[in-house]
Design an enzyme around this catalytic site. Structure first.
Site, mmCIF file in Angstrom:
data_model
loop_
_atom_site.group_PDB
_atom_site.id
_atom_site.type_symbol
_atom_site.label_atom_id
_atom_site.label_comp_id
_atom_site.label_asym_id
_atom_site.label_seq_id
_atom_site.Cartn_x
_atom_site.Cartn_y
_atom_site.Cartn_z
ATOM 1 N N SER A 16 -2.903 -30.384 6.239
ATOM 2 C CA SER A 16 -2.970 -30.076 4.801
ATOM 3 C C SER A 16 -4.132 -29.130 4.495
ATOM 4 O O SER A 16 -3.967 -28.126 3.796
ATOM 5 C CB SER A 16 -3.165 -31.367 4.004
ATOM 6 O OG SER A 16 -2.196 -32.322 4.362
ATOM 7 N N CYS A 44 0.373 -35.344 7.084
ATOM 8 C CA CYS A 44 1.141 -35.554 5.849
ATOM 9 C C CYS A 44 2.613 -35.216 6.044
ATOM 10 O O CYS A 44 3.498 -35.998 5.717
ATOM 11 C CB CYS A 44 0.525 -34.688 4.748
ATOM 12 S SG CYS A 44 1.448 -34.741 3.229
ATOM 13 N N LYS A 52 7.112 -40.946 5.061
ATOM 14 C CA LYS A 52 6.936 -42.279 4.474
ATOM 15 C C LYS A 52 7.681 -42.392 3.151
ATOM 16 O O LYS A 52 8.396 -43.354 2.907
ATOM 17 C CB LYS A 52 5.453 -42.533 4.254
ATOM 18 C CG LYS A 52 5.192 -43.764 3.440
ATOM 19 C CD LYS A 52 3.821 -43.755 2.828
ATOM 20 C CE LYS A 52 3.678 -42.854 1.631
ATOM 21 N NZ LYS A 52 2.284 -42.735 1.203
ATOM 22 N N GLY A 177 -4.455 -54.577 5.516
ATOM 23 C CA GLY A 177 -4.402 -54.871 4.079
ATOM 24 C C GLY A 177 -4.580 -53.624 3.244
ATOM 25 O O GLY A 177 -4.700 -53.698 2.027
ATOM 26 N N TYR A 179 -3.485 -49.366 2.253
ATOM 27 C CA TYR A 179 -2.270 -48.827 1.656
ATOM 28 C C TYR A 179 -1.159 -48.572 2.674
ATOM 29 O O TYR A 179 0.018 -48.789 2.378
ATOM 30 C CB TYR A 179 -2.572 -47.596 0.793
ATOM 31 C CG TYR A 179 -2.693 -46.277 1.519
ATOM 32 C CD1 TYR A 179 -1.600 -45.428 1.635
ATOM 33 C CD2 TYR A 179 -3.898 -45.846 2.064
ATOM 34 C CE1 TYR A 179 -1.701 -44.204 2.282
ATOM 35 C CE2 TYR A 179 -4.003 -44.634 2.704
ATOM 36 C CZ TYR A 179 -2.913 -43.809 2.811
ATOM 37 O OH TYR A 179 -3.006 -42.612 3.455
ATOM 38 N N ARG A 200 -6.595 -60.031 7.655
ATOM 39 C CA ARG A 200 -7.730 -60.945 7.882
ATOM 40 C C ARG A 200 -8.481 -61.279 6.586
ATOM 41 O O ARG A 200 -9.181 -62.284 6.507
ATOM 42 C CB ARG A 200 -8.692 -60.353 8.908
ATOM 43 C CG ARG A 200 -9.352 -59.110 8.432
ATOM 44 C CD ARG A 200 -10.300 -58.539 9.442
ATOM 45 N NE ARG A 200 -10.892 -57.325 8.896
ATOM 46 C CZ ARG A 200 -11.649 -56.499 9.547
ATOM 47 N NH1 ARG A 200 -11.934 -56.735 10.812
ATOM 48 N NH2 ARG A 200 -12.132 -55.428 8.978
ATOM 49 N N HIS A 437 10.191 -42.702 -26.417
ATOM 50 C CA HIS A 437 10.968 -43.935 -26.515
ATOM 51 C C HIS A 437 12.426 -43.699 -26.144
ATOM 52 O O HIS A 437 12.980 -42.677 -26.548
ATOM 53 C CB HIS A 437 10.874 -44.463 -27.945
ATOM 54 C CG HIS A 437 11.517 -45.791 -28.103
ATOM 55 N ND1 HIS A 437 10.954 -46.953 -27.605
ATOM 56 C CD2 HIS A 437 12.699 -46.151 -28.673
ATOM 57 C CE1 HIS A 437 11.762 -47.966 -27.883
ATOM 58 N NE2 HIS A 437 12.815 -47.508 -28.517
ATOM 59 N N GLU A 442 5.498 -45.255 -22.560
ATOM 60 C CA GLU A 442 5.035 -45.279 -23.955
ATOM 61 C C GLU A 442 4.062 -46.435 -24.191
ATOM 62 O O GLU A 442 3.257 -46.397 -25.117
ATOM 63 C CB GLU A 442 6.205 -45.347 -24.936
ATOM 64 C CG GLU A 442 6.966 -46.650 -24.925
ATOM 65 C CD GLU A 442 8.116 -46.683 -25.952
ATOM 66 O OE1 GLU A 442 7.908 -46.246 -27.090
ATOM 67 O OE2 GLU A 442 9.218 -47.135 -25.588
HETATM 68 P P1 FAD Z 1 -4.192 -33.535 9.104
HETATM 69 O O1 FAD Z 1 -3.108 -33.346 8.130
HETATM 70 O O2 FAD Z 1 -4.193 -34.780 9.894
HETATM 71 O O3 FAD Z 1 -4.142 -32.276 10.082
HETATM 72 C C1 FAD Z 1 -4.952 -32.177 11.226
HETATM 73 C C2 FAD Z 1 -4.215 -31.352 12.239
HETATM 74 O O4 FAD Z 1 -5.118 -30.964 13.263
HETATM 75 C C3 FAD Z 1 -3.099 -32.109 12.952
HETATM 76 O O5 FAD Z 1 -1.881 -31.407 12.814
HETATM 77 C C4 FAD Z 1 -3.547 -32.199 14.391
HETATM 78 O O6 FAD Z 1 -2.476 -32.142 15.323
HETATM 79 C C5 FAD Z 1 -4.439 -30.966 14.503
HETATM 80 N N1 FAD Z 1 -5.452 -31.026 15.555
HETATM 81 C C6 FAD Z 1 -6.317 -32.020 15.809
HETATM 82 N N2 FAD Z 1 -7.157 -31.680 16.794
HETATM 83 C C7 FAD Z 1 -6.794 -30.424 17.186
HETATM 84 C C8 FAD Z 1 -7.293 -29.514 18.168
HETATM 85 N N3 FAD Z 1 -8.355 -29.820 18.921
HETATM 86 N N4 FAD Z 1 -6.676 -28.317 18.301
HETATM 87 C C9 FAD Z 1 -5.604 -27.988 17.529
HETATM 88 N N5 FAD Z 1 -5.112 -28.799 16.590
HETATM 89 C C10 FAD Z 1 -5.706 -30.003 16.410
HETATM 90 N N6 FAD Z 1 -2.037 -38.805 1.567
HETATM 91 C C11 FAD Z 1 -1.591 -38.646 0.306
HETATM 92 O O7 FAD Z 1 -2.186 -37.867 -0.443
HETATM 93 N N7 FAD Z 1 -0.487 -39.313 -0.145
HETATM 94 C C12 FAD Z 1 0.213 -40.162 0.630
HETATM 95 O O8 FAD Z 1 1.203 -40.747 0.206
HETATM 96 C C13 FAD Z 1 -0.216 -40.346 1.976
HETATM 97 N N8 FAD Z 1 0.465 -41.150 2.812
HETATM 98 C C14 FAD Z 1 0.067 -41.272 4.116
HETATM 99 C C15 FAD Z 1 0.794 -42.102 4.948
HETATM 100 C C16 FAD Z 1 0.411 -42.267 6.255
HETATM 101 C C17 FAD Z 1 1.239 -43.161 7.161
HETATM 102 C C18 FAD Z 1 -0.724 -41.570 6.754
HETATM 103 C C19 FAD Z 1 -1.140 -41.733 8.183
HETATM 104 C C20 FAD Z 1 -1.459 -40.735 5.919
HETATM 105 C C21 FAD Z 1 -1.081 -40.586 4.598
HETATM 106 N N9 FAD Z 1 -1.794 -39.780 3.713
HETATM 107 C C22 FAD Z 1 -1.372 -39.639 2.413
HETATM 108 C C23 FAD Z 1 -3.053 -39.111 4.137
HETATM 109 C C24 FAD Z 1 -2.815 -37.642 4.437
HETATM 110 O O9 FAD Z 1 -1.777 -37.509 5.383
HETATM 111 C C25 FAD Z 1 -4.104 -37.037 4.972
HETATM 112 O O10 FAD Z 1 -5.149 -37.278 4.054
HETATM 113 C C26 FAD Z 1 -3.992 -35.524 5.186
HETATM 114 O O11 FAD Z 1 -2.950 -35.222 6.070
HETATM 115 C C27 FAD Z 1 -5.318 -34.981 5.720
HETATM 116 O O12 FAD Z 1 -5.193 -33.603 5.982
HETATM 117 P P2 FAD Z 1 -6.127 -32.896 7.042
HETATM 118 O O13 FAD Z 1 -5.847 -31.443 6.927
HETATM 119 O O14 FAD Z 1 -7.500 -33.365 6.919
HETATM 120 O O15 FAD Z 1 -5.620 -33.432 8.460
#
Ligand code: FAD
Length: 452
Positions: A16, A44, A52, A177, A179, A200, A437, A442
């Site tokens: 992201s 994500c 999800k 416990g 999300y 837990r 409504h 509301e």
């Molecule tokens: P990420 O999206 O994790 O991206 C990191 C990327 O770096 C990955 O693709 C990985 O493969 C790559 N990478 C890692 N190391 C290396 C390397 N050395 N070289 C090359 N590539 C590498 N957030 C919400 O806002 N709403 C939700 O409903 C929600 N639901 C979620 C449900 C689950 C099950 C999970 C696990 C997370 C959820 N999240 C949700 C959280 C959200 O997915 C993360 O906050 C978000 O993806 C973080 O983005 P990021 O860019 O920090 O990392």
């Protein structure tokens, strides 16, 4: 003068935050590289929010089939569910999104490297056997599920594997416990799996408003999730294709699946950060300053890897603020207060601002308005779901400082409430707003008398 670096910006991780930073920097004419080792779109898109939510939708149909009967619908046969169809349709949709990400990156002009990147030094990154120099390195490597060490932990899976199960089990144990645990418990339960949630602690979703988390806990139980609070798993043994999950209360749950959703850790292992001046926190996350700069001046980090607020829209906003800081006017800011968020548990939860407990700590005098009612769908639909809403008001300023909802469409409704609260709306502003409504929403503008 010719720049001495191969790239202005080398982004590690196309999740992201990383994708947004790379695209925005490239759109400003910077020479950008982006390395991704696993999947475009990151957690994500591939194993988080998107798949999800698709599973949440799937798990809600049985209740909808049931409700439809009160509205005159009947089906000639019982609806049946095929896990493989859901799983494979989900994967096809994710692949579609992966290719959209690929085009977006291509069109931005950034160079995409399909491989694992490691940091060789403050301005040096290796990927696919090549070394590149970069004026700035951005670490956006996200997080990874953490399963604690205990006897039989090798039988447990994480949320990553949940999206690709060969079969749906008859019984499942979800541990945690937070999300992710409550969301998966709701998904499995809705899909017809006999679901046990083991935690837990005494309270699920403990960082949120207690009254709301109690409503969610009761709602989950009402829908059939079997809760085991104040309970720890002591061991898991495999026997005849099933798992015996033993707890410290002397119970043994026989289950086809053991899902651990007990936390995530920053993805920094083996990244090469020891080749810089960066000192990781104990949990492996990267400390950064207000501009996402690490203790190595040429290395920045954002998103889940910095362990602030682990949400996709937060990582995206951090990326935009960083690019503005590096290549723009430097005026963009991120405000971590009043971030609206949702938990897609069942019943659903949406929240923005302070919990009642936090508001009591922060303000001398607060007023709490609550409303609890049966949604209109249930009148003919015949379900037991309820909706609970809550507004918390600082009496001195009349500002609404917390807004919470448990029940259908909570996420959609709270997004709008988030704007009002961000804008500093007072209770008088809420009261002066005309309701829509008939809607559940509301109720947020018609709560006149404080509950306490
Ligand atoms: P990420 O999206 O994790 O991206 C990191 C990327 O770096 C990955 O693709 C990985 O493969 C790559 N990478 C890692 N190391 C290396 C390397 N050395 N070289 C090359 N590539 C590498 N957030 C919400 O806002 N709403 C939700 O409903 C929600 N639901 C979620 C449900 C689950 C099950 C999970 C696990 C997370 C959820 N999240 C949700 C959280 C959200 O997915 C993360 O906050 C978000 O993806 C973080 O983005 P990021 O860019 O920090 O990392």
């Amino acid at each position: 003068m010719k720049d001495q670096f191969d790239y202005d910006l080398f982004v590690i991780g196309a999740g992201s935050g990383g994708v947004r930073a790379a695209r925005m920097a490239a759109s400003k004419g910077k020479k950008v590289a982006l390395a991704e080792e696993r999947y475009l779109g990151g957690t994500c898109v591939n194993v988080g929010c998107v798949p999800k939510k698709l599973f949440v939708y799937a798990s809600q149909f049985p209740e909808q089939f049931h409700s439809s009967q009160g509205f005159g619908w009947s089906q000639s046969s019982q609806p049946t569910f095929d896990w493989a169809t859901l799983r494979d349709n989900k994967t096809t949709e994710i692949q579609r999104l992966n290719s959209i990400y690929e085009s977006l990156i291509d069109n931005s002009g950034a160079d995409l490297f399909d491989g694992r990147a490691t940091v060789l030094g403050p301005n040096s990154v290796a990927v696919n056997g090549m070394t590149y120099s970069a004026k700035v390195i951005l670490v956006a490597t996200g997080g990874w599920p953490f399963i604690p060490d205990f006897p039989g932990c090798e039988h447990a899976i994480s949320s990553n594997e949940m999206f690709f199960l060969d079969e749906l089990p008859a019984t499942a144990v979800v541990v945690g416990g937070g999300y992710i645990a409550v969301e998966f418990a709701g998904i499995l339960n809705g899909l017809g799996v006999d679901t046990h949630l083991v935690y837990r602690g005494a309270n699920l979703l403990k960082s949120f408003d207690r009254e709301m988390s109690d409503k969610i806990t009761a709602g989950m139980q009402e829908k059939g999730v079997k809760l085991h609070l104040n309970t720890q798993i002591t061991s898991v043994e495999k026997e005849a294709g099933l798992f015996n999950v033993n707890t410290d209360r002397g119970e043994t749950i026989s289950s086809g699946l053991v899902l651990y959703a007990t936390g995530r850790i920053a993805n920094t292992s083996g990244l090469g950060l020891e080749n810089t001046q960066i000192e990781l926190r104990k949990d492996g996350s990267i400390p950064v300053d207000g501009h996402f700069c690490t203790t190595e001046p040429s290395v920045y980090a954002l998103g889940d890897v910095i362990d602030r607020v682990q949400l996709t829209p937060v990582a995206i906003q951090e990326a935009m603020v960083l690019v503005d800081h590096l290549y723009g006017r430097g005026e963009a800011k991120i405000d971590y207060d009043n971030i609206p968020t949702a938990v897609f548990c069942q019943p659903e939860f949406g929240t923005v601002g302070l919990s009642e407990e936090a508001a009591i700590e922060s303000y001398a005098d607060i007023a709490v308005y609550t409303s609890d009612f049966k949604p209109m769908l249930q009148t003919l639909g015949g379900g037991n779901d309820r909706i609970t809403m809550k507004l918390i008001v600082d009496k001195a300023s009349d500002k609404v400082v917390g807004c919470h909802m448990v029940g259908e469409h909570a996420a959609e409704i709270i997004q709008g409430m988030g704007i009002a609260i961000k804008a500093g709306a007072t209770k008088a502003d809420f009261d002066a707003t005309v309701g829509i409504h008939p809607s559940a929403a509301e109720e947020f503008v018609t709560m006149r008398e404080p509950t306490r």
